[in-house]
Design a protein around this motif. Structure first.
Motif, short mmCIF file in Angstrom:
data_model
loop_
_atom_site.label_atom_id
_atom_site.label_comp_id
_atom_site.label_asym_id
_atom_site.label_seq_id
_atom_site.Cartn_x
_atom_site.Cartn_y
_atom_site.Cartn_z
N ASN A 65 34.24 -51.88 14.45
CA ASN A 65 34.13 -53.16 15.16
C ASN A 65 32.72 -53.32 15.75
N TYR A 66 32.24 -52.26 16.37
CA TYR A 66 30.90 -52.29 16.97
C TYR A 66 29.83 -52.44 15.89
N ILE A 83 42.05 -45.14 16.31
CA ILE A 83 41.50 -46.08 17.29
C ILE A 83 39.99 -45.92 17.40
N GLU A 84 39.50 -44.70 17.34
CA GLU A 84 38.05 -44.47 17.42
C GLU A 84 37.34 -45.04 16.20
N LEU A 95 41.38 -56.38 17.52
CA LEU A 95 39.95 -56.23 17.78
C LEU A 95 39.22 -57.51 17.35
N GLN A 105 37.26 -48.86 16.55
CA GLN A 105 36.28 -49.29 17.54
C GLN A 105 34.85 -49.20 17.00
N GLN A 106 34.55 -48.10 16.31
CA GLN A 106 33.20 -47.91 15.79
C GLN A 106 32.88 -48.90 14.67
N ASN A 135 32.94 -57.89 19.90
CA ASN A 135 33.04 -56.46 20.16
C ASN A 135 33.97 -56.16 21.33
N TRP A 145 38.46 -55.83 22.59
CA TRP A 145 39.88 -55.89 22.27
C TRP A 145 40.37 -57.29 22.58
#
Length: 316
Positions: free
Chosen positions: A147-148, A140-141, A232, A144-145, A237, A239
């Motif tokens: 995606n950012y 998940i981390e 995502l 997220q990174q 940026n 969910w």
């Protein structure tokens, strides 16, 4: 939870009459997790018979022939959908890429969604992942990174790309729309060893100024061995939320194309898409987009020019 009334109109116009068009559509929202289809109606010019089946990814697919001579074809999909993505905001999860190996070993579908596309700039993708430093981090981390990174690095710009734009080209120009952002995120996640799939749908305006609101939209879902598919949206940026309405899923845009087909006859076509979204409180939002199609070949253009010259001479 939110309920949306969505009308999606696809209009093809031809500068010369065509004899036949053969089409495949993925405009059937169905009951994914946290999404219920309350009503759906399909209206097509000349009312052709639509054969409905399911593809490899479970999407409903319609195939039809429009046999009558026509200069315009409209495909209208009307739907009433209830969405509840609140349960899809992920919990704290320590599962790593290594934890996925057993899952991928048991599922050909997951394995298929784990392979990145073959591109010439793959070293750039690997360099991005090294910069993010994904080693040993929870899935998940990492997601997220990535995606950012896509959100921060690539500029949201309409009209500069089309459905044929490649990942290599997007990496070069660092500009594009939701479809392009999704393809870059998919390449990053799959290269990192995380199964991920392209999602086609809509993002319904909620007055938060989200990019891509009110039109067809695209985002990404990745697989967690403990929580299943999580969505995502790299364009924004975030969910996926209650205002993300899902149509279909696949490996990339080609697997999820809302409408595609071919026709008989020498003619140049134009395509426009109108999406209208209605809310329970009576509010209405509408957006019309002219879609940039693939350029015709030089030979086809010569034939079109010749045909137009003949028509002009007959009118004189």
């Amino acid at each position: 939870m939110a309920v949306f009334k969505i009308v999606h109109i696809t209009k093809y116009q031809y500068n010369w009459p065509i004899k036949e068009s053969i089409n495949e559509i993925r405009l059937f929202p169905h009951n994914f997790d946290n999404q219920d289809v309350l009503q759906h109606q399909l209206l097509i010019t000349n009312n052709p018979d639509v054969q409905i089946s399911k593809d490899y990814y479970g999407n409903r697919v319609g195939n039809f022939d429009n046999l009558e001579v026509h200069e315009e074809m409209t495909i209208e999909s009307r739907m009433l959908v209830r969405v509840n993505h609140s349960l899809k905001i992920p919990e704290i999860d320590t599962a790593t890429v290594q934890d996925l190996e057993k899952e991928k070993g048991k599922s050909i579908a997951l394995l298929r969604l784990s392979y990145p596309e073959t591109i010439t700039k793959q070293k750039k993708i690997i360099a991005i992942l090294k910069k993010i430093n994904c080693v040993g981090k929870p899935i998940i981390e990492i997601a997220q990174q990535c995606n950012y990174y896509v959100f921060k690095t690539f500029i949201y710009t309409k009209g500069i790309t089309n459905i044929e734009t490649t990942i290599d080209e997007i990496l070069e120009i660092k500009k594009g729309v939701c479809q392009d952002f999704a393809h870059i995120l998919l390449q990053l996640l799959r290269t990192a060893g995380i199964p991920a799939r392209y999602v086609s749908g809509y993002i319904c305006p909620n007055e938060n100024g989200l990019r891509g609101e009110g039109a067809t939209h695209a985002w990404v879902e990745f697989y967690s061995p403990t929580q299943g598919w999580l969505g995502l949206d790299p364009t924004n940026n975030i969910w996926t939320m209650d205002n993300h309405v899902k149509l279909s899923v696949g490996r990339n845009f080609n697997d999820c194309t809302p409408v595609k087909g071919t026709f008989k006859g020498l003619s140049k076509q134009t395509l426009s898409v109108c999406v209208s979204i209605g809310y329970e409180d009576g509010r209405q939002f509408e957006e019309i987009n002219d879609v940039k199609l693939q350029e015709v070949s030089i030979e086809e253009q010569k034939q079109l020019n010749y045909k137009e010259q003949q028509q002009q001479q007959q009118q004189q």
